[in-house]
Motif scaffolding. Structure first.
Motif, PDB file in Angstrom:
ATOM      1  N   VAL A 195       0.839  -1.198   0.000  1.00 32.50           N
ATOM      2  CA  VAL A 195       0.000   0.000   0.000  1.00 32.50           C
ATOM      3  C   VAL A 195       0.875   1.250   0.000  1.00 32.50           C
ATOM      4  O   VAL A 195       0.666   2.175  -0.788  1.00 32.50           O
ATOM      5  CB  VAL A 195      -0.976   0.001   1.208  1.00 32.50           C
ATOM      6  CG1 VAL A 195      -1.594   1.375   1.422  1.00 32.50           C
ATOM      7  CG2 VAL A 195      -2.062  -1.032   1.004  1.00 32.50           C
ATOM      8  N   ASP A 196       1.874   1.263   0.865  1.00 33.28           N
ATOM      9  CA  ASP A 196       2.781   2.415   0.929  1.00 33.28           C
ATOM     10  C   ASP A 196       3.529   2.618  -0.386  1.00 33.28           C
ATOM     11  O   ASP A 196       3.669   3.739  -0.871  1.00 33.28           O
ATOM     12  CB  ASP A 196       3.787   2.255   2.071  1.00 33.28           C
ATOM     13  CG  ASP A 196       3.145   2.375   3.442  1.00 33.28           C
ATOM     14  OD1 ASP A 196       2.030   2.914   3.535  1.00 33.28           O
ATOM     15  OD2 ASP A 196       3.773   1.922   4.413  1.00 33.28           O
ATOM     16  N   ARG A 197       3.995   1.524  -0.976  1.00 26.93           N
ATOM     17  CA  ARG A 197       4.745   1.615  -2.234  1.00 26.93           C
ATOM     18  C   ARG A 197       3.865   2.142  -3.363  1.00 26.93           C
ATOM     19  O   ARG A 197       4.258   3.042  -4.114  1.00 26.93           O
ATOM     20  CB  ARG A 197       5.318   0.248  -2.614  1.00 26.93           C
ATOM     21  CG  ARG A 197       6.198   0.271  -3.870  1.00 26.93           C
ATOM     22  CD  ARG A 197       6.552  -1.135  -4.341  1.00 26.93           C
ATOM     23  NE  ARG A 197       5.405  -1.863  -4.849  1.00 26.93           N
ATOM     24  CZ  ARG A 197       4.878  -1.681  -6.079  1.00 26.93           C
ATOM     25  NH1 ARG A 197       5.388  -0.788  -6.892  1.00 26.93           N
ATOM     26  NH2 ARG A 197       3.850  -2.397  -6.476  1.00 26.93           N
ATOM     27  N   LEU A 198       2.674   1.598  -3.481  1.00 31.63           N
ATOM     28  CA  LEU A 198       1.768   2.030  -4.545  1.00 31.63           C
ATOM     29  C   LEU A 198       1.351   3.488  -4.381  1.00 31.63           C
ATOM     30  O   LEU A 198       1.290   4.244  -5.359  1.00 31.63           O
ATOM     31  CB  LEU A 198       0.531   1.126  -4.579  1.00 31.63           C
ATOM     32  CG  LEU A 198       0.764  -0.287  -5.106  1.00 31.63           C
ATOM     33  CD1 LEU A 198      -0.393  -1.201  -4.719  1.00 31.63           C
ATOM     34  CD2 LEU A 198       0.966  -0.280  -6.614  1.00 31.63           C
ATOM     35  N   ALA A 199       1.072   3.898  -3.158  1.00 30.05           N
ATOM     36  CA  ALA A 199       0.694   5.298  -2.915  1.00 30.05           C
ATOM     37  C   ALA A 199       1.848   6.231  -3.284  1.00 30.05           C
ATOM     38  O   ALA A 199       1.640   7.281  -3.896  1.00 30.05           O
ATOM     39  CB  ALA A 199       0.288   5.496  -1.462  1.00 30.05           C
ATOM     40  N   SER A 200       3.056   5.834  -2.942  1.00 29.66           N
ATOM     41  CA  SER A 200       4.228   6.632  -3.296  1.00 29.66           C
ATOM     42  C   SER A 200       4.379   6.736  -4.817  1.00 29.66           C
ATOM     43  O   SER A 200       4.692   7.801  -5.350  1.00 29.66           O
ATOM     44  CB  SER A 200       5.482   6.018  -2.683  1.00 29.66           C
ATOM     45  OG  SER A 200       6.620   6.742  -3.052  1.00 29.66           O
ATOM     46  N   ASN A 201       4.128   5.629  -5.518  1.00 30.35           N
ATOM     47  CA  ASN A 201       4.196   5.646  -6.988  1.00 30.35           C
ATOM     48  C   ASN A 201       3.147   6.585  -7.573  1.00 30.35           C
ATOM     49  O   ASN A 201       3.424   7.280  -8.563  1.00 30.35           O
ATOM     50  CB  ASN A 201       4.006   4.244  -7.560  1.00 30.35           C
ATOM     51  CG  ASN A 201       5.208   3.364  -7.370  1.00 30.35           C
ATOM     52  OD1 ASN A 201       6.264   3.815  -6.939  1.00 30.35           O
ATOM     53  ND2 ASN A 201       5.047   2.087  -7.659  1.00 30.35           N
ATOM     54  N   LEU A 202       1.961   6.602  -7.010  1.00 34.37           N
ATOM     55  CA  LEU A 202       0.918   7.506  -7.505  1.00 34.37           C
ATOM     56  C   LEU A 202       1.315   8.965  -7.313  1.00 34.37           C
ATOM     57  O   LEU A 202       1.072   9.795  -8.181  1.00 34.37           O
ATOM     58  CB  LEU A 202      -0.411   7.235  -6.804  1.00 34.37           C
ATOM     59  CG  LEU A 202      -1.161   5.992  -7.241  1.00 34.37           C
ATOM     60  CD1 LEU A 202      -2.360   5.744  -6.334  1.00 34.37           C
ATOM     61  CD2 LEU A 202      -1.611   6.114  -8.683  1.00 34.37           C
ATOM     62  N   GLU A 203       1.917   9.258  -6.186  1.00 36.21           N
ATOM     63  CA  GLU A 203       2.389  10.620  -5.939  1.00 36.21           C
ATOM     64  C   GLU A 203       3.472  11.009  -6.935  1.00 36.21           C
ATOM     65  O   GLU A 203       3.417  12.073  -7.545  1.00 36.21           O
ATOM     66  CB  GLU A 203       2.963  10.738  -4.526  1.00 36.21           C
ATOM     67  CG  GLU A 203       1.957  10.609  -3.425  1.00 36.21           C
ATOM     68  CD  GLU A 203       2.641  10.592  -2.078  1.00 36.21           C
ATOM     69  OE1 GLU A 203       3.501  11.463  -1.833  1.00 36.21           O
ATOM     70  OE2 GLU A 203       2.311   9.696  -1.267  1.00 36.21           O
TER      71      GLU A 203
END
Length: 146
Positions: free
Chosen positions: A72-80
């Protein structure tokens, strides 16, 4: 986010039950489905579609319960980073995907895998201790030979 999060989770569950990962081959199908069920939530629909395009469904589906929080943290960071989403919107979208797949708690009670702390401020060196200029040190009074 402004919209009803449980409603978004339910709509994503309906989508994945109806179409599976094959429904994500073309993001237009997901966008249309979400827009039909969440017509007043254009921003949220866009965030959920971008999360799907970043691989949220596949990554979270394959993640173990233990690894889901990190994912979840990795994907959210990628979206940012890749799409310029605000951190709160990116995290919301990925949390909703995780909850819809049974890989996370309700987005309102999510705790990040890592608590990020702001970097410590570097301390300026004391100018009285600086004697010479070099690549590995600061500058100050030149060294004089006695």
């Amino acid at each position: 986010m402004d919209m009803n999060t449980p409603q978004a989770i339910d709509v994503l569950r309906q989508f994945t039950q109806r179409f599976g990962d094959g429904g994500l081959v073309h993001s237009g199908r997901l966008r249309s489905f979400l827009s039909d069920y969440l017509p007043e939530a254009r921003r949220e629909v866009q965030a959920l579609v971008l999360a799907a395009e970043e691989g949220a469904f596949r990554s979270l589906s394959a993640a173990t319960e233990r690894d889901a929080t990190l994912e979840v943290d990795r994907l959210a960071s990628n979206l940012e980073t890749n799409h310029g989403l605000r951190p709160d919107i990116a995290m919301w979208a990925v949390r909703v995907w995780a909850a819809s797949l049974g890989k996370g708690a309700d987005p309102g009670i999510y705790v990040p895998a890592t608590q990020s702390r702001p970097p410590a401020s570097p301390q300026a060196p004391d100018s009285a201790t600086l004697d010479w200029i070099s690549v590995s040190s600061g500058f100050g009074r030149p060294v004089t030979s006695p």
